[in-house]
Design an enzyme around this catalytic site. Structure first.
Site, PDB file in Angstrom:
ATOM      1  N   ARG A 170       0.832  -1.187   0.000  1.00 31.41           N
ATOM      2  CA  ARG A 170       0.000   0.000   0.000  1.00 31.41           C
ATOM      3  C   ARG A 170       0.873   1.245   0.000  1.00 31.41           C
ATOM      4  NH1 ARG A 170      -3.569  -2.196  -1.863  1.00 31.41           N
ATOM      5  NH2 ARG A 170      -5.687  -2.560  -1.115  1.00 31.41           N
ATOM      6  N   GLU A 199      -2.520   7.848  -6.433  1.00 32.42           N
ATOM      7  CA  GLU A 199      -2.491   7.045  -7.661  1.00 32.42           C
ATOM      8  C   GLU A 199      -3.483   7.598  -8.683  1.00 32.42           C
ATOM      9  OE1 GLU A 199      -3.101   2.961  -6.571  1.00 32.42           O
ATOM     10  OE2 GLU A 199      -1.139   2.802  -5.601  1.00 32.42           O
ATOM     11  N   HIS A 217       0.278  -0.222 -10.100  1.00 28.62           N
ATOM     12  CA  HIS A 217      -0.523  -1.030  -9.178  1.00 28.62           C
ATOM     13  C   HIS A 217      -1.018  -2.305  -9.864  1.00 28.62           C
ATOM     14  CE1 HIS A 217      -3.016  -0.597  -5.265  1.00 28.62           C
ATOM     15  NE2 HIS A 217      -2.744  -1.861  -5.513  1.00 28.62           N
TER      16      HIS A 217
END
Length: 461
Positions: A170, A199, A217
């Site tokens: 994370r 993000e 990601h």
């Protein structure tokens, strides 16, 4: 979203779900904590290999038409020390895979015991001892206040110079500003990042650093993980809806308690009482109060005072038609819980559940006998023998002095071949009494009965 019962997250992270708000609204939040574990672990291992051999940089150089063999001198993983912070499913998969490359694995986890981690080859140490011993550090913790900025200026200063850092967990666990400073000073030799605090990241300094490998990601971005997570969350929701059980629940232990075997009959009772009261109350508006009554210390069918989250969980477990579908009928049902102490019931039941429409005389009280919900009181009229609330049920209110109701009902049942399963009548209040009749099948026409009663309705409970 009044009809919302559950939110399913096809993956382990729920930081994109307001879990606190969902719990307040009685909405179940579920995730699939194991669905993408292998994919995330494999990506982490790939990142470690890429850092060791500078594979992405070398590939980019080749695409630019260059042949820089000397520039991309790497290192072997054999004999190097890998620090794994977080030894859950993903952390242990990473550790066991990197052990195959000859890496020594050390780690830290506040929950997993040292004896447990030793079974998969990880020596647990305090964080202060981990920093100076690692050639590589990979993080696999949830993002919590205690893990935010776990790697920061202070901890980087304690690390071996040139340490390599991987974050596929994370964004925010590694302080991005501190990481950039450590990269520029050479204290950190390289970083592989699949996640970012924001993000996509707007500040490109970290992304553009030559010693940083980054992905958008991709931890769960494999066909297998997506298929597995999708199937798992679908099955979890089906199991929840059919009452088989709960898996992957996020918002509290109370949610699981709502589906415990000893709790299910009380949920069924709440639904039945709510359905009865909704029908009796017709279009009455008001707040719904649900009160549990029982001895102090005995099992309460639902949480009482001091447990708002547990209350929300039970209310959520009843579903959008919990309390008999008040919201579907247009009643703005601000539901409030309460609990009152009382002595044991003569019939040995563990307590009572009362559902009342505040500001009106409408209330229904019941209990559970065995696994069957039964009605004890309706609008102030008490049933000496509790009336079962299961299957097709006929409920009517009539003058106590009207003797023709029961013979008329018996004749009606005989005509259509419906059997009388049970019959219970309440005490008299203001010259009126309620009757609850259990039937083998619903009646298609109540025309003969209606002139002899004040009100009558059928339910299927």
């Amino acid at each position: 979203a009044r009809r919302l019962q559950a939110v399913g997250r096809a993956g382990p992270g729920v930081d994109n779900v307001d879990v606190e708000a969902a719990t307040r609204k009685g909405v179940l939040v579920m995730n699939t904590p194991t669905g993408n574990s292998l994919s995330a672990a494999e990506l982490t291992c790939g990142m470690i290999l890429c850092l060791a051999r500078q594979i992405p940089q070398a590939a980019a150089s080749m695409k630019e038409g260059k042949w820089d063999r000397k520039k991309y001198m790497g290192m072997e993983l054999n004999g190097k020390t890998l620090g794994v912070l977080g030894l859950g499913r993903i952390g242990r998969e990473v550790a066991t895979r990197m052990q195959a490359f000859g890496m020594k694995t050390i780690g830290y986890d506040p929950i997993i015991t040292p004896e447990a981690s030793a079974t998969f080859g990880v020596e647990q140490l305090p964080l202060e001892q981990i920093w100076p011993r690692c050639d590589f550090i990979t993080v696999h913790t949830p993002l919590l206040p205690s893990t935010m900025g776990l790697l920061n200026d202070s901890t980087f200063a304690k690390c071996r110079r040139g340490v390599q850092v991987v974050n596929c967990a994370r964004g925010g666990i590694v302080d991005e500003g501190a990481l950039l400073r450590a990269l520029r000073s050479g204290q950190c030799g390289g970083a592989a990042l699949d996640v970012f605090t924001q993000e996509p990241p707007k500040d490109r300094d970290l992304v553009n650093h030559p010693n940083v490998i980054c992905c958008p990601h991709l931890g769960a971005s494999t066909q297998e993980a997506q298929s597995r997570c999708g199937k798992e969350i679908a099955m979890q929701i089906v199991d929840m809806a059919t009452g088989k059980g709960l898996a992957g629940t996020v918002n509290g232990q109370a949610l699981s308690k709502a589906f415990a075997p000893q709790t299910k009959p009380w949920i069924t009772l709440a639904r039945a009482l709510g359905t009865v009261l909704r029908t009796v109350g017709k279009q009455a508006q008001g707040s719904v109060q649900v009160c549990t009554l029982g001895e102090p210390g005995r099992l309460r069918p639902m949480p009482g005072h001091g447990d708002p989250d547990g209350w929300a969980a039970h209310r959520g477990a009843w579903g959008p038609t919990g309390l008999g579908g008040w919201e579907e009928e247009g009643v703005r049902s601000r539901v409030s819980p309460a609990h009152g102490d009382m002595a044991s019931e003569p019939d040995g039941s563990g307590g009572l559940l009362q559902v009342a429409l505040q500001g009106t005389p409408h209330r229904a009280t019941g209990t559970v006998q065995g696994c069957t919900p039964v009605l004890r009181e309706l609008n102030g009229a008490t049933f000496k023998q509790p009336a079962p609330l299961a299957g097709p049920v006929l409920i009517y209110r009539a003058k106590a002095s009207e003797p023709s109701v029961l013979p008329t009902l018996a004749g009606l049942l005989g005509k259509v071949g419906v059997q009388l399963q049970s019959y219970h009548s309440s005490g008299t209040v203001a010259g009126e009494q309620w009757s609850v009749v259990g039937l083998s099948a619903p009646l298609s026409d109540l025309g003969e009965l209606k002139p002899r009663v004040m009100e009558v309705f059928q339910l299927h409970l």
